[in-house]
Motif scaffolding. Structure first.
Motif, PDB file in Angstrom:
ATOM      1  N   LEU A 104       2.095   8.979  -4.914  1.00 49.86           N
ATOM      2  CA  LEU A 104       1.437   8.127  -5.909  1.00 49.86           C
ATOM      3  C   LEU A 104       2.254   6.866  -6.176  1.00 49.86           C
ATOM      4  CD1 LEU A 104      -0.846   7.728  -7.949  1.00 49.86           C
ATOM      5  CD2 LEU A 104       0.526   9.004  -9.610  1.00 49.86           C
ATOM      6  N   VAL A 105       3.579   7.003  -6.227  1.00 48.03           N
ATOM      7  CA  VAL A 105       4.439   5.833  -6.447  1.00 48.03           C
ATOM      8  C   VAL A 105       4.291   4.846  -5.291  1.00 48.03           C
ATOM      9  CG1 VAL A 105       6.837   5.071  -6.591  1.00 48.03           C
ATOM     10  CG2 VAL A 105       6.084   7.035  -7.919  1.00 48.03           C
ATOM     11  N   ILE A 106       4.285   5.375  -4.071  1.00 45.47           N
ATOM     12  CA  ILE A 106       4.117   4.502  -2.900  1.00 45.47           C
ATOM     13  C   ILE A 106       2.764   3.795  -2.955  1.00 45.47           C
ATOM     14  CG2 ILE A 106       3.850   4.496  -0.392  1.00 45.47           C
ATOM     15  CD1 ILE A 106       5.888   6.751  -0.266  1.00 45.47           C
ATOM     16  N   ASP A 107       1.732   4.535  -3.321  1.00 42.63           N
ATOM     17  CA  ASP A 107       0.397   3.931  -3.400  1.00 42.63           C
ATOM     18  C   ASP A 107       0.331   2.881  -4.509  1.00 42.63           C
ATOM     19  OD1 ASP A 107      -2.207   3.432  -2.789  1.00 42.63           O
ATOM     20  OD2 ASP A 107      -3.017   5.254  -3.701  1.00 42.63           O
ATOM     21  N   THR A 108       1.035   3.128  -5.621  1.00 42.70           N
ATOM     22  CA  THR A 108       1.040   2.159  -6.720  1.00 42.70           C
ATOM     23  C   THR A 108       1.724   0.855  -6.305  1.00 42.70           C
ATOM     24  OG1 THR A 108       1.102   3.971  -8.332  1.00 42.70           O
ATOM     25  CG2 THR A 108       1.718   1.783  -9.111  1.00 42.70           C
ATOM     26  N   ILE A 109       2.901   0.981  -5.699  1.00 42.03           N
ATOM     27  CA  ILE A 109       3.613  -0.222  -5.240  1.00 42.03           C
ATOM     28  C   ILE A 109       2.805  -0.933  -4.161  1.00 42.03           C
ATOM     29  CG2 ILE A 109       5.737  -1.055  -4.169  1.00 42.03           C
ATOM     30  CD1 ILE A 109       7.174   1.331  -5.387  1.00 42.03           C
ATOM     31  N   ARG A 110       2.196  -0.151  -3.284  1.00 39.99           N
ATOM     32  CA  ARG A 110       1.363  -0.734  -2.224  1.00 39.99           C
ATOM     33  C   ARG A 110       0.195  -1.508  -2.814  1.00 39.99           C
ATOM     34  NH1 ARG A 110      -3.375   1.585  -0.401  1.00 39.99           N
ATOM     35  NH2 ARG A 110      -4.144   0.893   1.635  1.00 39.99           N
ATOM     36  N   THR A 111      -0.470  -0.926  -3.800  1.00 36.72           N
ATOM     37  CA  THR A 111      -1.605  -1.611  -4.423  1.00 36.72           C
ATOM     38  C   THR A 111      -1.158  -2.906  -5.096  1.00 36.72           C
ATOM     39  OG1 THR A 111      -2.693   0.525  -4.798  1.00 36.72           O
ATOM     40  CG2 THR A 111      -3.480  -1.349  -6.080  1.00 36.72           C
ATOM     41  N   PHE A 112       0.000  -2.867  -5.750  1.00 31.69           N
ATOM     42  CA  PHE A 112       0.512  -4.076  -6.410  1.00 31.69           C
ATOM     43  C   PHE A 112       0.739  -5.197  -5.393  1.00 31.69           C
ATOM     44  CE2 PHE A 112       4.364  -6.536  -7.407  1.00 31.69           C
ATOM     45  CZ  PHE A 112       3.920  -7.212  -8.537  1.00 31.69           C
ATOM     46  N   PHE A 113       1.387  -4.874  -4.290  1.00 30.97           N
ATOM     47  CA  PHE A 113       1.656  -5.895  -3.281  1.00 30.97           C
ATOM     48  C   PHE A 113       0.363  -6.384  -2.627  1.00 30.97           C
ATOM     49  CE2 PHE A 113       6.079  -4.370  -3.383  1.00 30.97           C
ATOM     50  CZ  PHE A 113       6.742  -5.586  -3.364  1.00 30.97           C
TER      51      PHE A 113
ATOM     52  N   THR B 198       0.714 -10.553   8.842  1.00 30.60           N
ATOM     53  CA  THR B 198       1.670  -9.494   9.190  1.00 30.60           C
ATOM     54  C   THR B 198       2.102  -8.714   7.962  1.00 30.60           C
ATOM     55  OG1 THR B 198       2.481 -10.832  11.041  1.00 30.60           O
ATOM     56  CG2 THR B 198       3.880  -9.025  10.288  1.00 30.60           C
ATOM     57  N   ARG B 199       2.414  -9.428   6.893  1.00 32.12           N
ATOM     58  CA  ARG B 199       2.846  -8.756   5.667  1.00 32.12           C
ATOM     59  C   ARG B 199       1.721  -7.908   5.077  1.00 32.12           C
ATOM     60  NH1 ARG B 199       6.847  -9.872   2.097  1.00 32.12           N
ATOM     61  NH2 ARG B 199       7.980 -10.344   4.018  1.00 32.12           N
ATOM     62  N   TYR B 200       0.513  -8.419   5.088  1.00 36.52           N
ATOM     63  CA  TYR B 200      -0.617  -7.675   4.513  1.00 36.52           C
ATOM     64  C   TYR B 200      -0.858  -6.378   5.293  1.00 36.52           C
ATOM     65  CZ  TYR B 200      -5.180  -6.822   2.394  1.00 36.52           C
ATOM     66  OH  TYR B 200      -6.230  -6.252   1.714  1.00 36.52           O
ATOM     67  N   ILE B 201      -0.832  -6.472   6.608  1.00 34.94           N
ATOM     68  CA  ILE B 201      -1.072  -5.277   7.425  1.00 34.94           C
ATOM     69  C   ILE B 201       0.052  -4.263   7.240  1.00 34.94           C
ATOM     70  CG2 ILE B 201      -1.277  -4.431   9.797  1.00 34.94           C
ATOM     71  CD1 ILE B 201      -2.692  -7.007  10.511  1.00 34.94           C
ATOM     72  N   SER B 202       1.292  -4.742   7.211  1.00 35.59           N
ATOM     73  CA  SER B 202       2.421  -3.819   7.054  1.00 35.59           C
ATOM     74  C   SER B 202       2.374  -3.112   5.703  1.00 35.59           C
ATOM     75  CB  SER B 202       3.740  -4.574   7.215  1.00 35.59           C
ATOM     76  OG  SER B 202       3.895  -5.555   6.193  1.00 35.59           O
ATOM     77  N   VAL B 203       2.043  -3.842   4.639  1.00 38.42           N
ATOM     78  CA  VAL B 203       1.934  -3.211   3.319  1.00 38.42           C
ATOM     79  C   VAL B 203       0.749  -2.252   3.277  1.00 38.42           C
ATOM     80  CG1 VAL B 203       1.507  -3.655   0.870  1.00 38.42           C
ATOM     81  CG2 VAL B 203       3.086  -5.110   2.130  1.00 38.42           C
ATOM     82  N   TYR B 204      -0.335  -2.619   3.917  1.00 40.81           N
ATOM     83  CA  TYR B 204      -1.521  -1.764   3.940  1.00 40.81           C
ATOM     84  C   TYR B 204      -1.225  -0.427   4.613  1.00 40.81           C
ATOM     85  CZ  TYR B 204      -6.564  -0.956   3.786  1.00 40.81           C
ATOM     86  OH  TYR B 204      -7.815  -0.464   3.492  1.00 40.81           O
ATOM     87  N   PHE B 205      -0.288  -0.442   5.559  1.00 35.81           N
ATOM     88  CA  PHE B 205       0.037   0.773   6.304  1.00 35.81           C
ATOM     89  C   PHE B 205       1.070   1.644   5.600  1.00 35.81           C
ATOM     90  CE2 PHE B 205      -1.306  -0.879  10.740  1.00 35.81           C
ATOM     91  CZ  PHE B 205      -2.601  -0.490  10.466  1.00 35.81           C
ATOM     92  N   TRP B 206       1.535   1.240   4.433  1.00 34.18           N
ATOM     93  CA  TRP B 206       2.503   2.086   3.724  1.00 34.18           C
ATOM     94  C   TRP B 206       1.937   3.467   3.430  1.00 34.18           C
ATOM     95  CZ3 TRP B 206       5.157  -1.403  -0.568  1.00 34.18           C
ATOM     96  CH2 TRP B 206       5.998  -2.321   0.083  1.00 34.18           C
ATOM     97  N   LEU B 207       0.722   3.510   2.917  1.00 33.24           N
ATOM     98  CA  LEU B 207       0.117   4.803   2.568  1.00 33.24           C
ATOM     99  C   LEU B 207      -0.181   5.651   3.799  1.00 33.24           C
ATOM    100  CD1 LEU B 207      -0.831   6.557   0.243  1.00 33.24           C
ATOM    101  CD2 LEU B 207      -3.072   5.487   0.410  1.00 33.24           C
ATOM    102  N   PRO B 208      -0.752   5.091   4.883  1.00 33.81           N
ATOM    103  CA  PRO B 208      -0.938   5.923   6.083  1.00 33.81           C
ATOM    104  C   PRO B 208       0.369   6.482   6.635  1.00 33.81           C
ATOM    105  CG  PRO B 208      -2.286   3.954   6.240  1.00 33.81           C
ATOM    106  CD  PRO B 208      -1.413   3.784   5.029  1.00 33.81           C
ATOM    107  N   VAL B 209       1.428   5.678   6.616  1.00 41.24           N
ATOM    108  CA  VAL B 209       2.722   6.178   7.097  1.00 41.24           C
ATOM    109  C   VAL B 209       3.211   7.312   6.206  1.00 41.24           C
ATOM    110  CG1 VAL B 209       5.143   5.568   7.439  1.00 41.24           C
ATOM    111  CG2 VAL B 209       3.359   4.019   8.222  1.00 41.24           C
ATOM    112  N   SER B 210       3.035   7.154   4.895  1.00 34.36           N
ATOM    113  CA  SER B 210       3.414   8.223   3.972  1.00 34.36           C
ATOM    114  C   SER B 210       2.600   9.488   4.223  1.00 34.36           C
ATOM    115  CB  SER B 210       3.214   7.744   2.528  1.00 34.36           C
ATOM    116  OG  SER B 210       3.445   8.792   1.610  1.00 34.36           O
TER     117      SER B 210
END
Length: 250
Positions: free
Chosen positions: A181-190, A219-231
């Protein structure tokens, strides 16, 4: 409140913040327009100074970026539409492995209980009926009292051990879900910040010398978007390891 509901709230927050992109588009249009004017003028001046033919194709880049700024919500929706199946796929993998892990865990607990019930020496630890039966079969001699006391102690120790194990299991699962949830929250913020500032990044990329701003934003948008899938993939691997360990114990 369940963690799934919190993830849904974050997705709703991201959707609700998207109209702010339109507010930034007006500012981005002005920046892009001025940048396009300078870009086209510099390219034309360089061609005239070198007595070369004017290459029209590179001059279309600012206008293409301007179209993207005008329809930025559509551009952003297209990017999200391409990337969202990956998020859904990894989430499905995680749910499948978690379901298997819970099923194998229940199966292991049932087999462990049945194994202990088959042995008279351990049956009273998991069965109240067997415990009462053995207590009633004893008398009040000193030896029986010592045995009875030992049975109460062993039964209490077994219950405490099982409770501690279940407590740490639930605690680890809670920490696991909280980390997601923390990862998803930070991801959503970014993602919200990148989405709001996206038109500005597109506009700045029109200016000479800042062409890489566009690729850096994507590049930054895609990398941040992939935070949750990687998690989710990491969680899936851990769940699979637990499944294999439980299968080995069974």
């Amino acid at each position: 409140m369940e963690f799934d509901n919190l993830h849904q709230i974050l997705r709703g927050l991201y959707t609700d913040m998207m109209p702010l992109c339109s507010n930034m588009a007006a500012v981005a249009k002005a920046i892009a327009g001025l940048g396009a004017l300078i870009f086209v003028a510099s390219r034309v001046w360089q061609s005239l100074a070198r007595a070369e033919e004017i290459d029209v194709y590179p001059l279309l880049r600012p206008f293409a970026i301007g179209m993207c700024i005008m329809f930025f919500p559509l551009v952003l929706g297209t990017i999200n539409g391409v990337l969202s199946p990956i998020v859904q796929g990894t989430n499905t993998m995680l749910e499948s492995q978690t379901f298997d892990m819970n099923n194998y865990r229940k199966q292991k607990d049932i087999l462990e209980r049945e194994s202990m019930l088959r042995s008279p020496e351990t049956a009273y630890l998991v069965s109240n009926e067997e415990f009462d039966k053995q207590i009633e079969a004893m008398g009040w001699s000193p030896e029986d009292l010592v045995t009875m006391t030992g049975m109460y102690i062993e039964r209490g120790m077994y219950s405490m051990k099982k409770s501690i194990r279940d407590f740490f299991r639930e605690l680890l699962e809670l920490m696991f879900e909280a980390a997601s949830l923390v990862i998803d929250t930070i991801r959503t913020f970014f993602l919200v910040v990148l989405s709001i500032l996206g038109p500005i990044s597109f506009a700045i990329s029109v200016w000479p010398g800042f062409q890489s701003t566009l690729t850096q934003w994507i590049t930054r948008y895609i990398s941040v978007y992939f935070w949750l899938p990687v998690s989710d993939l990491f969680s899936t691997i851990l769940a699979k390891i637990q499944v294999l360990m439980i299968q080995n114990d069974i």
